[in-house]
Motif scaffolding. Structure first.
Motif, PDB file in Angstrom:
ATOM      1  N   THR A  49      -3.272  26.825 116.044  1.00  0.00           N
ATOM      2  CA  THR A  49      -1.887  26.689 115.262  1.00  0.00           C
ATOM      3  C   THR A  49      -0.758  27.744 115.834  1.00  0.00           C
ATOM      4  O   THR A  49       0.177  26.988 115.994  1.00  0.00           O
ATOM      5  CB  THR A  49      -2.057  27.352 113.748  1.00  0.00           C
ATOM      6  OG1 THR A  49      -3.281  26.659 113.013  1.00  0.00           O
ATOM      7  CG2 THR A  49      -1.207  27.488 113.092  1.00  0.00           C
ATOM      8  N   VAL A  50      -1.098  28.826 116.511  1.00  0.00           N
ATOM      9  CA  VAL A  50      -0.203  29.473 117.346  1.00  0.00           C
ATOM     10  C   VAL A  50       0.468  28.966 118.545  1.00  0.00           C
ATOM     11  O   VAL A  50       1.577  29.000 118.719  1.00  0.00           O
ATOM     12  CB  VAL A  50      -0.992  30.933 117.734  1.00  0.00           C
ATOM     13  CG1 VAL A  50      -0.022  31.573 118.557  1.00  0.00           C
ATOM     14  CG2 VAL A  50      -1.076  31.695 116.435  1.00  0.00           C
ATOM     15  N   GLN A  51      -0.488  28.185 119.031  1.00  0.00           N
ATOM     16  CA  GLN A  51      -0.227  27.532 120.193  1.00  0.00           C
ATOM     17  C   GLN A  51       0.818  26.385 119.866  1.00  0.00           C
ATOM     18  O   GLN A  51       1.899  26.041 120.382  1.00  0.00           O
ATOM     19  CB  GLN A  51      -1.262  26.919 120.940  1.00  0.00           C
ATOM     20  CG  GLN A  51      -1.014  25.912 122.427  1.00  0.00           C
ATOM     21  CD  GLN A  51      -2.211  25.612 122.857  1.00  0.00           C
ATOM     22  OE1 GLN A  51      -3.153  25.879 122.727  1.00  0.00           O
ATOM     23  NE2 GLN A  51      -1.919  24.772 124.087  1.00  0.00           N
ATOM     24  N   GLN A  52       0.507  25.329 119.195  1.00  0.00           N
ATOM     25  CA  GLN A  52       1.144  24.262 118.471  1.00  0.00           C
ATOM     26  C   GLN A  52       2.730  24.762 118.168  1.00  0.00           C
ATOM     27  O   GLN A  52       3.745  24.145 118.616  1.00  0.00           O
ATOM     28  CB  GLN A  52       0.783  23.767 117.561  1.00  0.00           C
ATOM     29  CG  GLN A  52      -0.601  22.681 117.912  1.00  0.00           C
ATOM     30  CD  GLN A  52      -1.488  22.471 116.812  1.00  0.00           C
ATOM     31  OE1 GLN A  52      -1.126  22.624 115.680  1.00  0.00           O
ATOM     32  NE2 GLN A  52      -2.364  21.364 117.066  1.00  0.00           N
ATOM     33  N   CYS A  53       2.494  26.151 117.311  1.00  0.00           N
ATOM     34  CA  CYS A  53       4.022  26.494 116.792  1.00  0.00           C
ATOM     35  C   CYS A  53       4.813  27.252 117.928  1.00  0.00           C
ATOM     36  O   CYS A  53       6.109  26.936 117.958  1.00  0.00           O
ATOM     37  CB  CYS A  53       3.675  27.697 115.684  1.00  0.00           C
ATOM     38  SG  CYS A  53       5.131  28.010 114.777  1.00  0.00           S
ATOM     39  N   SER A  54       4.239  27.737 118.849  1.00  0.00           N
ATOM     40  CA  SER A  54       5.090  28.464 119.871  1.00  0.00           C
ATOM     41  C   SER A  54       5.562  27.349 120.810  1.00  0.00           C
ATOM     42  O   SER A  54       6.493  27.453 121.499  1.00  0.00           O
ATOM     43  CB  SER A  54       4.245  29.429 120.762  1.00  0.00           C
ATOM     44  OG  SER A  54       3.113  28.857 121.339  1.00  0.00           O
ATOM     45  N   GLU A  55       4.822  26.338 121.148  1.00  0.00           N
ATOM     46  CA  GLU A  55       5.453  25.138 121.842  1.00  0.00           C
ATOM     47  C   GLU A  55       6.665  24.418 121.605  1.00  0.00           C
ATOM     48  O   GLU A  55       7.444  23.894 122.311  1.00  0.00           O
ATOM     49  CB  GLU A  55       4.269  24.150 122.188  1.00  0.00           C
ATOM     50  CG  GLU A  55       3.131  24.714 123.062  1.00  0.00           C
ATOM     51  CD  GLU A  55       1.789  23.871 123.433  1.00  0.00           C
ATOM     52  OE1 GLU A  55       2.094  22.778 122.438  1.00  0.00           O
ATOM     53  OE2 GLU A  55       1.135  24.158 124.034  1.00  0.00           O
ATOM     54  N   ALA A  56       6.837  24.336 120.048  1.00  0.00           N
ATOM     55  CA  ALA A  56       8.048  23.717 119.559  1.00  0.00           C
ATOM     56  C   ALA A  56       8.162  24.838 118.434  1.00  0.00           C
ATOM     57  O   ALA A  56       7.593  24.662 117.424  1.00  0.00           O
ATOM     58  CB  ALA A  56       7.817  22.373 119.267  1.00  0.00           C
ATOM     59  N   ARG A  57       9.393  25.336 118.332  1.00  0.00           N
ATOM     60  CA  ARG A  57       9.897  26.131 117.214  1.00  0.00           C
ATOM     61  C   ARG A  57       9.934  25.405 115.932  1.00  0.00           C
ATOM     62  O   ARG A  57       9.541  25.977 114.696  1.00  0.00           O
ATOM     63  CB  ARG A  57      11.366  26.717 117.408  1.00  0.00           C
ATOM     64  CG  ARG A  57      11.574  27.753 116.529  1.00  0.00           C
ATOM     65  CD  ARG A  57      12.901  28.492 116.909  1.00  0.00           C
ATOM     66  NE  ARG A  57      13.281  29.672 115.895  1.00  0.00           N
ATOM     67  CZ  ARG A  57      13.925  30.522 116.167  1.00  0.00           C
ATOM     68  NH1 ARG A  57      14.679  30.808 117.483  1.00  0.00           N
ATOM     69  NH2 ARG A  57      14.356  31.538 115.270  1.00  0.00           N
ATOM     70  N   ASP A  58      10.145  24.233 115.909  1.00  0.00           N
ATOM     71  CA  ASP A  58      10.437  23.262 114.839  1.00  0.00           C
ATOM     72  C   ASP A  58       9.168  22.860 114.319  1.00  0.00           C
ATOM     73  O   ASP A  58       9.138  22.153 113.257  1.00  0.00           O
ATOM     74  CB  ASP A  58      11.235  22.015 115.177  1.00  0.00           C
ATOM     75  CG  ASP A  58      12.777  22.503 115.467  1.00  0.00           C
ATOM     76  OD1 ASP A  58      13.050  23.888 114.913  1.00  0.00           O
ATOM     77  OD2 ASP A  58      13.394  21.867 116.083  1.00  0.00           O
ATOM     78  N   ASN A  59       7.892  23.231 115.012  1.00  0.00           N
ATOM     79  CA  ASN A  59       6.564  22.697 114.365  1.00  0.00           C
ATOM     80  C   ASN A  59       6.405  23.326 113.181  1.00  0.00           C
ATOM     81  O   ASN A  59       6.833  24.375 112.607  1.00  0.00           O
ATOM     82  CB  ASN A  59       5.646  22.944 115.311  1.00  0.00           C
ATOM     83  CG  ASN A  59       5.277  21.841 116.525  1.00  0.00           C
ATOM     84  OD1 ASN A  59       6.012  20.854 116.254  1.00  0.00           O
ATOM     85  ND2 ASN A  59       4.548  22.148 117.522  1.00  0.00           N
ATOM     86  N   PRO A  60       5.789  22.732 112.087  1.00  0.00           N
ATOM     87  CA  PRO A  60       5.424  23.438 110.849  1.00  0.00           C
ATOM     88  C   PRO A  60       4.608  24.611 111.211  1.00  0.00           C
ATOM     89  O   PRO A  60       3.782  24.827 111.909  1.00  0.00           O
ATOM     90  CB  PRO A  60       4.380  22.406 110.000  1.00  0.00           C
ATOM     91  CG  PRO A  60       4.679  21.028 110.812  1.00  0.00           C
ATOM     92  CD  PRO A  60       5.220  21.272 112.395  1.00  0.00           C
ATOM     93  N   ALA A  61       5.061  25.537 110.419  1.00  0.00           N
ATOM     94  CA  ALA A  61       4.630  27.052 110.617  1.00  0.00           C
ATOM     95  C   ALA A  61       4.156  27.609 109.240  1.00  0.00           C
ATOM     96  O   ALA A  61       3.979  28.769 109.192  1.00  0.00           O
ATOM     97  CB  ALA A  61       5.707  27.989 111.119  1.00  0.00           C
TER      98      ALA A  61
END
Length: 968
Positions: A546-558
């Protein structure tokens, strides 16, 4: 022989006892009415017994006792103080009824005669003294008189002394022999044993019961209104103490009198308890011995005779046992008893598996509040002065989540070992739950209490899955997210069902969609049940993905970052200590996500600074430090942020990564700029241009450095306006933004305002949101300032509103910033009410923003002070300017300090206090020098912060005109 029992209260504590619980907040008039009714009922019962007893001396004693109560009912004002005497009179009635049953005058030659004679002397003396009070009342033409409580207490002691004579073995032997003769074999077959027919005395009210008054009152009202209640909570929460307190509340005592029973199942093993064991203990407290095949029927027959309150304490013992097919008759038995008219049940349990078919009102027992927890702790721990240790102890008690048993154990451990507060804190830090074990049994050991819960059949039935789930819930500081439970722990089948069982046993509880655990239980589980390695791998996999996906694109669901950020942080910290080199990437990615979505302080800083620096870790540590510095900057912990960024800069330099060195330098320079320290900001960037790293930089990075340098030079007016932002204008990334800044600089330098407006409008049209959102925002901000300077206040308000709408939901800090500027516009329009309303509107998210960015607080507070000054509310303005200055000193912010000092000077000038005004203006000028800003240009770069032109004290001071002509 039998007679109707009166509803007499059986007080265990004298009303003169300073530690006794005083009656509830029932109106005194109502209480006296109830006492009067009680007196009448008791008098009637005594008169009935007087006619039945066979001995004349006993008849005379009962007649005297009835006369005492008649006088109290008709003449005595403070009837409620007579409750204990009424209790003793009812006891006399019961004793004489039983002790003289079947007796003759021949019995008076022995011990019984002596006891009756002594009792006769005592009651006659009391009667004489009470009668004299009656005469005083009539002679003084007063219908009521009061009797001193100390005198009443003396009568109580005298009667207690005499009544002891009737409890000797000889008197008991007479009663037993006569009782057995009177009962005969048929009555004994019904299960009533004369040996146990003495009045039952329920347990006293606990002397150390803090912070529960409101809860006791609530529960008492339920009981008085015939509601069955179930008190639920983990071990050590004080459920039994609450039940005992309820038993001893005055309205409960008045309603149930001597029919208040406390049946405890503590100490019984759920795996071995039988239905017979359950019923035998129940009957034993009622004073019965069961015989025959229908124990429920026998008990029910007894309970139907009068209103009765029964506490079933530690009910989890038989509730757990009732899962066995052989013990399924326990819940129906409880339900049958609960259905008897006049019977009220209180049940205390760790389990939520309460008997079905009973209309329980379930109450979850909460921990203590902070104040009550301190009272409980310092009542036991008397080694140190409370005033000197209260803050440290409060923090320690908060770690225990104000769990009553743990507080008691901790205080006793500290007192018995004579630990100083410092030693106590050290012991807790080193040993945690072990400090809470200093004896055997549930009242002396947390581990004993916990083992009772863990040994329950329903938990044992879960096997290893139950213990693994407990360990995970204890490991995660937020507990287990129910929505993610199956994804976090795929190796635990039916994890939701496992959690249901743990909740049912009060080992865990649900809150805000998380399965959580009280701190003392958590410490015990952490110390005794380490998390399973498979579970840890599964948790780590989901969180880090989850951390990796979120950090790669700020607009990803957090959503998971926002909901589980404390858990993720704990996992990262755990891994940094165990497998550091595999975790650095997740560490800096998490810090980045934290900055973007949940900006707050972090506990990871020490672990990051302690990363061993070697070739394989150099860049990873630098990246972590950089992200740590960015997070600190976002929440205005600027000193810590600067420390982290400079540490990152040194590592990047060692690694030869000059691009990242430049990022660190510009971050430090911008931090200085945000504090109003423009000289330092400018110096840092100029020195960097002469460093070895400069020649290694890309053109974009150099342009970025020039851009930040020109911001500092714009404030200090140390460069020609024609030079500002020119070197960064040609850059592909910074070009548009630099052009906007250039024309804003021309506005600050007093350039042609019409020309500035034209160029900014053209640049705004070149912006293409959302890609150029930053440039769009800055162009609009410049146009708002132009409108404000031109006096087009409605236009300025509209532009700022457009900025607010553009950033709503995306950037709450800037929304606050522009809303505050709207308030400045409203104030200049003379609409001070609207200005204040806008400040309040901006303050709504301030509780959150003040924690994440103190700069936003300074901005809002200064603007509010400025509005009050403009409105002529000098006292309020002075107070808020002072608050802002104090905050600036804490944050090291020079800019708002200069603004606020000048504001205080204008307040003094308006009041005609020119000496104070001169002092404040001189301080303002000194801060301007420290910033590197000319006093005349204090507001040049942020016109919304300027005070209205009507305040001229500052200008007069700078020009040296009267009354400041002689001020240097």
């Amino acid at each position: 022989m039998s007679s109707k029992k009166s509803n007499t209260n059986r007080f265990k504590q004298s009303k003169n006892d300073p530690n006794a619980k005083q009656p509830s907040s029932e109106p005194k008039a109502s209480l006296d009415d109830n006492v009067s009714q009680l007196l009448g009922a008791t008098i009637a019962a005594i008169n009935v017994t007087k006619d039945l007893v066979p001995i004349d001396l006993a008849k005379g004693i009962l007649g005297t006792v009835a006369n005492i109560l008649i006088i109290a009912q008709s003449v005595i004002k403070n009837k409620s103080d007579f409750l204990a005497i009424v209790d003793r009179c009812e006891t006399i009635r019961e004793i004489l009824e039983r002790a003289t049953k079947g007796a003759t005058n021949d019995n008076l030659r022995g011990y019984l005669g002596h006891a009756l004679s002594q009792l006769n002397v005592s009651v006659n003396r009391i009667n004489s003294e009470v009668a004299s009070r009656k005469e005083q009342g009539f002679w003084k033409k007063l219908f009521f008189v009061a009797i001193d409580r100390d005198q009443i207490a003396g009568w109580e002691k005298d009667l207690d002394r005499v009544l002891v004579l009737f409890s000797t073995e000889m008197i008991a032997g007479i009663a037993i022999r006569v009782e057995k003769l009177a009962l005969g074999p048929q009555d004994n077959a019904n299960g009533i044993d004369g040996l146990n027919c003495r009045p039952y005395m329920p347990p006293s009210r606990p002397s150390m019961l803090y912070g529960r008054d409101d809860l006791v009152a609530e529960l008492m009202n339920l009981v008085v209104n015939d509601e069955h209640i179930a008190l639920i909570g983990p071990g050590g929460m004080g459920k039994s103490s609450l039940a005992k307190a309820i038993l001893n509340e005055s309205p409960v005592m008045m309603k149930f009198a001597d029919r208040r029973f406390f049946v405890t199942y503590d100490g019984l093993d759920p795996s071995t308890i039988t239905f017979d064991t359950f019923m035998t203990r129940f009957a034993g407290v009622l004073g019965m011995q069961l015989a025959g095949a229908d124990p429920v029927g026998q008990i029910s027959s007894f309970l139907r005779s009068a209103t009765t309150l029964i506490v079933l304490d530690n009910a989890e013992t038989f509730e757990e046992a009732s899962e066995s097919s052989a013990l399924k008759e326990i819940p129906p038995a409880i339900a049958e008893i609960a259905d008897i008219p006049g019977v009220t049940l209180i049940l205390t349990s760790r389990s939520r598996r309460n008997a079905p078919n009973v209309e329980w009102i379930t109450k979850d027992i909460p921990p203590l509040d902070s104040s009550s927890a301190q009272e409980a702790f310092f009542r036991i721990y008397r080694t140190a002065s409370r005033s000197n240790t209260e803050e440290e102890i409060t923090n320690l008690l908060e770690e225990l989540e104000f769990h009553p048993l743990s507080i008691n154990l901790l205080a006793n451990a500290a007192q018995q070992n004579r630990w100083s507060p410092r030693t106590l804190l050290e012991r807790w830090k080193d040993r945690h739950s072990a400090v809470l074990d200093h004896g055997e049994g549930k009242l002396q050991s947390l581990s004993y209490t916990m083992e009772l819960s863990l040994s329950s059949p329903s938990v044992q039935k879960l096997g290893e899955n139950g213990r693994h789930a407990l360990a995970v819930i204890a490991f995660l500081p937020q507990g287990l997210n129910e929505d993610l439970a199956s994804d976090l722990l795929p190796s635990l089948p039916q994890v939701s069902t496992v959690c249901d069982v743990l909740c049912m046993q009060s080992l865990v509880y649900r809150q805000d969609n998380f399965i959580k655990m009280l701190a003392p239980i958590r410490h015990f589980v952490r110390d005794s049940l380490p998390p399973d390695s498979t579970c840890l791998r599964e948790i780590r996999a989901l969180y880090y993905r989850t951390v990796q996906q979120c950090s790669e694109a700020r607009d990803n669901p957090a959503d998971i970052i926002i909901s589980d950020h404390l858990n993720i942080e704990h996992v990262v910290a755990f891994d940094l200590a165990c497998i550091p080199e595999e975790i650095y990437r997740a560490c800096w990615q998490f810090l980045q996500c934290l900055e973007w979505h949940v900006p707050r302080p972090t506990t990871l800083a020490p672990a990051i600074f302690n990363i061993v620096e070697k070739s394989s870790t150099l860049m990873s540590k630098a990246k972590c430090l950089w992200q740590l510095g960015c997070l600190y900057s976002t929440i205005s912990q600027l000193t810590e942020g600067m420390k982290a960024v400079k540490a990152a800069e040194a590592l990047y330099l060692t690694a030869g990564d000059h691009e990242h060195v430049a990022h660190c330098v510009t971050e430090c320079a911008d931090t200085y700029r945000s504090q109003g320290r423009f000289i330092q900001s400018q110096q840092v960037l100029e020195d960097f241009q002469h460093s070895d790293s400069w020649k290694h930089l890309s053109e974009t990075t150099k342009a970025n450095t020039w851009f930040f340098l020109d911001i500092a030079r714009m404030y200090t007016f140390t460069a020609s306006v024609d030079e500002l932002f020119v070197k960064s204008m040609e850059d592909r990334i910074l070009g548009l933004r630099s052009k906007i800044r250039h024309w804003e600089a021309r506005l600050c330098y007093g350039g042609d305002i019409v020309q500035v407006k034209t160029y900014l409008e053209d640049l705004f049209r070149q912006c293409a949101p959302p890609r150029d959102l930053t440039e769009c925002r800055e162009a609009l901000r410049g146009l708002a300032e132009v409108a404000f300077c031109e006096g087009r206040l409605s236009d300025a308000m509209d532009i700022l509103q457009k900025l607010v709408e553009m950033l709503e939901g995306q950037d709450p800090q800037r929304v606050l910033w522009y809303t505050v500027w709207k308030a400045a516009v409203a104030s200049k329009q003379g609409n001070h009410a609207l200005a204040r309303e806008l400040i309040q509107q901006a303050s709504r998210p301030l509780e959150f923003l003040a924690l994440r960015n103190a700069h936003a607080f300074l901005h809002r507070n200064y603007a509010s002070a400025r509005i009050e000054l403009t409105a002529g509310e000098y006292h309020s303005a002075e107070s808020q300017f002072t608050t802002t200055i104090e905050s600036c000193d804490m944050q090291g912010n020079l800019m708002f300090k200069a603004y606020s000092l000048r504001g205080l000077g204008e307040v003094a000038f308006a009041r005609g206090d020119f000496a104070v005004a001169a002092q404040r203006f001189a301080e303002t000028r000194s801060v301007c020098t420290e910033m590197g800003v000319s006093p005349q240009n204090l507001y040049s770069c942020i016109t919304f912060n300027a005070l209205p032109d009507i305040f001229k004290g500052w200008a007069i001071f700078l020009e040296g005109r009267s009354p400041f002509a002689n001020v240097i």
